[in-house]
Motif scaffolding. Structure first.
Motif, PDB file in Angstrom:
ATOM      1  N   LEU A 172       5.361   2.246 -22.992  1.00 15.08           N
ATOM      2  CA  LEU A 172       4.957   0.887 -21.962  1.00 15.08           C
ATOM      3  C   LEU A 172       5.379   0.939 -20.761  1.00 15.08           C
ATOM      4  O   LEU A 172       4.532   0.445 -20.096  1.00 15.08           O
ATOM      5  CB  LEU A 172       5.861   0.140 -23.125  1.00 15.08           C
ATOM      6  N   LEU A 173       6.638   0.749 -20.256  1.00 20.95           N
ATOM      7  CA  LEU A 173       6.477   1.112 -19.029  1.00 20.95           C
ATOM      8  C   LEU A 173       5.582   2.330 -18.010  1.00 20.95           C
ATOM      9  O   LEU A 173       4.753   1.905 -17.027  1.00 20.95           O
ATOM     10  CB  LEU A 173       8.057   1.173 -18.858  1.00 20.95           C
ATOM     11  N   TYR A 174       5.561   3.146 -18.571  1.00 23.29           N
ATOM     12  CA  TYR A 174       4.935   3.975 -17.721  1.00 23.29           C
ATOM     13  C   TYR A 174       3.242   3.809 -17.693  1.00 23.29           C
ATOM     14  O   TYR A 174       2.294   4.136 -16.512  1.00 23.29           O
ATOM     15  CB  TYR A 174       4.983   5.414 -18.731  1.00 23.29           C
ATOM     16  N   TRP A 175       2.052   3.617 -19.125  1.00 21.09           N
ATOM     17  CA  TRP A 175       1.560   2.757 -19.022  1.00 21.09           C
ATOM     18  C   TRP A 175       1.178   1.359 -17.721  1.00 21.09           C
ATOM     19  O   TRP A 175       0.503   1.861 -17.332  1.00 21.09           O
ATOM     20  CB  TRP A 175       1.091   2.380 -19.890  1.00 21.09           C
ATOM     21  N   SER A 176       2.272   0.882 -18.102  1.00 21.25           N
ATOM     22  CA  SER A 176       2.366  -0.308 -17.503  1.00 21.25           C
ATOM     23  C   SER A 176       2.522  -0.572 -16.087  1.00 21.25           C
ATOM     24  O   SER A 176       1.295  -1.058 -15.242  1.00 21.25           O
ATOM     25  CB  SER A 176       3.425  -0.916 -17.235  1.00 21.25           C
ATOM     26  N   GLY A 214       0.706  -1.416  -0.072  1.00 17.21           N
ATOM     27  CA  GLY A 214       0.191   0.373  -0.173  1.00 17.21           C
ATOM     28  C   GLY A 214       0.550   1.047   0.330  1.00 17.21           C
ATOM     29  O   GLY A 214       0.597   2.042  -1.064  1.00 17.21           O
ATOM     30  N   GLN A 215       1.960   1.373   0.694  1.00 14.02           N
ATOM     31  CA  GLN A 215       2.828   2.307   0.572  1.00 14.02           C
ATOM     32  C   GLN A 215       3.733   2.356  -0.338  1.00 14.02           C
ATOM     33  O   GLN A 215       3.841   4.021  -1.068  1.00 14.02           O
ATOM     34  CB  GLN A 215       3.647   2.157   2.261  1.00 14.02           C
ATOM     35  N   ILE A 216       3.997   1.554  -1.027  1.00 17.61           N
ATOM     36  CA  ILE A 216       5.165   1.630  -2.008  1.00 17.61           C
ATOM     37  C   ILE A 216       3.352   2.020  -3.360  1.00 17.61           C
ATOM     38  O   ILE A 216       3.961   2.898  -4.530  1.00 17.61           O
ATOM     39  CB  ILE A 216       4.836   0.032  -2.460  1.00 17.61           C
ATOM     40  N   VAL A 217       2.257   1.096  -3.395  1.00 15.71           N
ATOM     41  CA  VAL A 217       1.349   2.107  -4.201  1.00 15.71           C
ATOM     42  C   VAL A 217       1.079   3.337  -4.547  1.00 15.71           C
ATOM     43  O   VAL A 217       1.544   4.299  -5.442  1.00 15.71           O
ATOM     44  CB  VAL A 217       0.453   1.142  -4.555  1.00 15.71           C
ATOM     45  N   GLY A 218       0.690   3.694  -3.117  1.00 18.41           N
ATOM     46  CA  GLY A 218       1.151   5.385  -2.735  1.00 18.41           C
ATOM     47  C   GLY A 218       1.279   6.633  -2.734  1.00 18.41           C
ATOM     48  O   GLY A 218       1.956   7.144  -3.565  1.00 18.41           O
ATOM     49  N   LEU A 219       3.138   5.808  -2.908  1.00 18.90           N
ATOM     50  CA  LEU A 219       3.974   6.442  -3.059  1.00 18.90           C
ATOM     51  C   LEU A 219       4.495   6.599  -4.842  1.00 18.90           C
ATOM     52  O   LEU A 219       4.664   7.808  -5.275  1.00 18.90           O
ATOM     53  CB  LEU A 219       5.350   6.383  -2.428  1.00 18.90           C
ATOM     54  N   THR A 220       4.028   5.348  -5.755  1.00 18.48           N
ATOM     55  CA  THR A 220       3.992   6.336  -7.407  1.00 18.48           C
ATOM     56  C   THR A 220       3.183   6.372  -7.558  1.00 18.48           C
ATOM     57  O   THR A 220       3.745   6.769  -8.414  1.00 18.48           O
ATOM     58  CB  THR A 220       4.572   4.353  -7.210  1.00 18.48           C
ATOM     59  N   MET A 269       1.240   8.854  -6.418  1.00 21.38           N
ATOM     60  CA  MET A 269       1.858  10.361  -6.360  1.00 21.38           C
ATOM     61  C   MET A 269       2.885  11.058  -6.920  1.00 21.38           C
ATOM     62  O   MET A 269       2.271  12.150  -7.608  1.00 21.38           O
ATOM     63  CB  MET A 269       2.228  10.691  -4.399  1.00 21.38           C
ATOM     64  N   PHE A 270       3.440   9.777  -7.705  1.00 18.53           N
ATOM     65  CA  PHE A 270       5.024  10.584  -8.097  1.00 18.53           C
ATOM     66  C   PHE A 270       4.608  10.193 -10.321  1.00 18.53           C
ATOM     67  O   PHE A 270       5.302  10.123 -10.509  1.00 18.53           O
ATOM     68  CB  PHE A 270       6.596   9.940  -7.853  1.00 18.53           C
ATOM     69  N   LEU A 271       3.242   9.324 -10.304  1.00 21.12           N
ATOM     70  CA  LEU A 271       3.026   8.970 -11.544  1.00 21.12           C
ATOM     71  C   LEU A 271       2.779  10.653 -12.191  1.00 21.12           C
ATOM     72  O   LEU A 271       2.916  10.867 -13.554  1.00 21.12           O
ATOM     73  CB  LEU A 271       2.047   8.283 -11.598  1.00 21.12           C
ATOM     74  N   GLN A 272       1.806  11.126 -12.114  1.00 19.94           N
ATOM     75  CA  GLN A 272       1.590  12.887 -12.571  1.00 19.94           C
ATOM     76  C   GLN A 272       2.400  13.502 -12.960  1.00 19.94           C
ATOM     77  O   GLN A 272       3.064  13.822 -14.341  1.00 19.94           O
ATOM     78  CB  GLN A 272       0.047  13.627 -11.932  1.00 19.94           C
ATOM     79  N   PRO A 273       3.465  13.918 -11.724  1.00 20.60           N
ATOM     80  CA  PRO A 273       5.498  14.622 -12.199  1.00 20.60           C
ATOM     81  C   PRO A 273       5.887  13.776 -12.981  1.00 20.60           C
ATOM     82  O   PRO A 273       6.202  14.340 -14.322  1.00 20.60           O
ATOM     83  CB  PRO A 273       5.651  15.004 -11.193  1.00 20.60           C
ATOM     84  N   TYR A 308       1.606   2.333 -14.310  1.00 19.35           N
ATOM     85  CA  TYR A 308      -0.155   3.009 -14.216  1.00 19.35           C
ATOM     86  C   TYR A 308      -1.131   2.329 -13.655  1.00 19.35           C
ATOM     87  O   TYR A 308      -1.978   2.765 -12.673  1.00 19.35           O
ATOM     88  CB  TYR A 308       0.166   4.221 -15.408  1.00 19.35           C
ATOM     89  N   ARG A 309      -1.151   0.963 -14.322  1.00 17.93           N
ATOM     90  CA  ARG A 309      -2.284   0.265 -14.253  1.00 17.93           C
ATOM     91  C   ARG A 309      -2.460  -0.439 -13.444  1.00 17.93           C
ATOM     92  O   ARG A 309      -2.227  -0.581 -12.742  1.00 17.93           O
ATOM     93  CB  ARG A 309      -2.094  -0.339 -15.405  1.00 17.93           C
TER      94      ARG A 309
END
Length: 129
Positions: A101-105, A32-38, A40-44, A107-108
Motif C-alpha cells: 500500500l505504501l509503495y503504491w501510494s 520538484g526535487q523531492i518528487v524527482g529523487l523519489t 528515480m528510486f521507485l524502480q529499484p 508511486y501515485r
C-alpha cells in the motif's frame, strides 16, 4: 526468520517517511526535487514487492500446515504458544500489506505531481501564445 521481518519493518518505516515527506507542503522547487529523487528510486525499490509477496505466501503456507490447538487436549502452555503464533502471523500480514500500500501510494503521489507539472507547463505555453 526475524531478520526478514526486521527488514520489512525498516522498509515500511522508510516508505512511510517518504510518503509523509511527499505530502508535506513545500515550495515548488523543493517539491520538484523531492518528487524527482523519489521517482528515480521507485524502480529499484520495487524489488521489495516480490519479497513481501513471498513472505505472504510463507505465512499462508504456515497457516495451512499449522497444528490447531482448539480442543481441550492442549495444555495451557501450548494454547499460549499457538495464540502468540497467530498474533505474530497477523502482525506480519499487516506489515506485508503495508509494504504494498505504501509503495503504491508513493508511486501515485509521484505520478500526480508529475502530471500537475506537465499541465502547468502546457498552461504556460498556451498563455505565451
Amino acid at each position: 526468520m526475524a531478520l526478514q521481518w526486521m527488514i520489512l519493518a525498516c522498509v515500511v518505516a522508510a516508505e512511510a517517511a517518504v510518503a509523509a515527506l511527499l505530502t508535506l507542503p513545500a515550495p515548488r522547487a523543493v517539491r520538484g526535487q523531492i518528487v524527482g529523487l523519489t521517482s528515480m528510486f521507485l524502480q529499484p525499490f520495487a524489488g521489495v514487492l516480490p519479497f513481501a509477496g513471498f513472505q505472504l505466501l510463507d505465512i499462508y503456507w504456515k497457516k495451512e500446515h499449522r497444528l490447531m490447538c482448539t480442543t481441550e487436549v492442549c495444555t495451557a502452555e501450548e494454547r499460549v504458544h499457538f495464540e502468540k503464533a497467530i498474533f505474530k502471523a497477523q502482525r506480519n500480514v499487516i506489515l506485508c500489506v503495508s509494504v504494498f500500500l505504501l509503495y503504491w501510494s508513493i508511486y501515485r503521489i509521484c505520478k500526480i505531481n508529475k502530471d500537475i507539472k506537465a499541465l502547468e507547463e502546457i498552461e504556460k505555453r498556451i498563455k505565451e501564445e
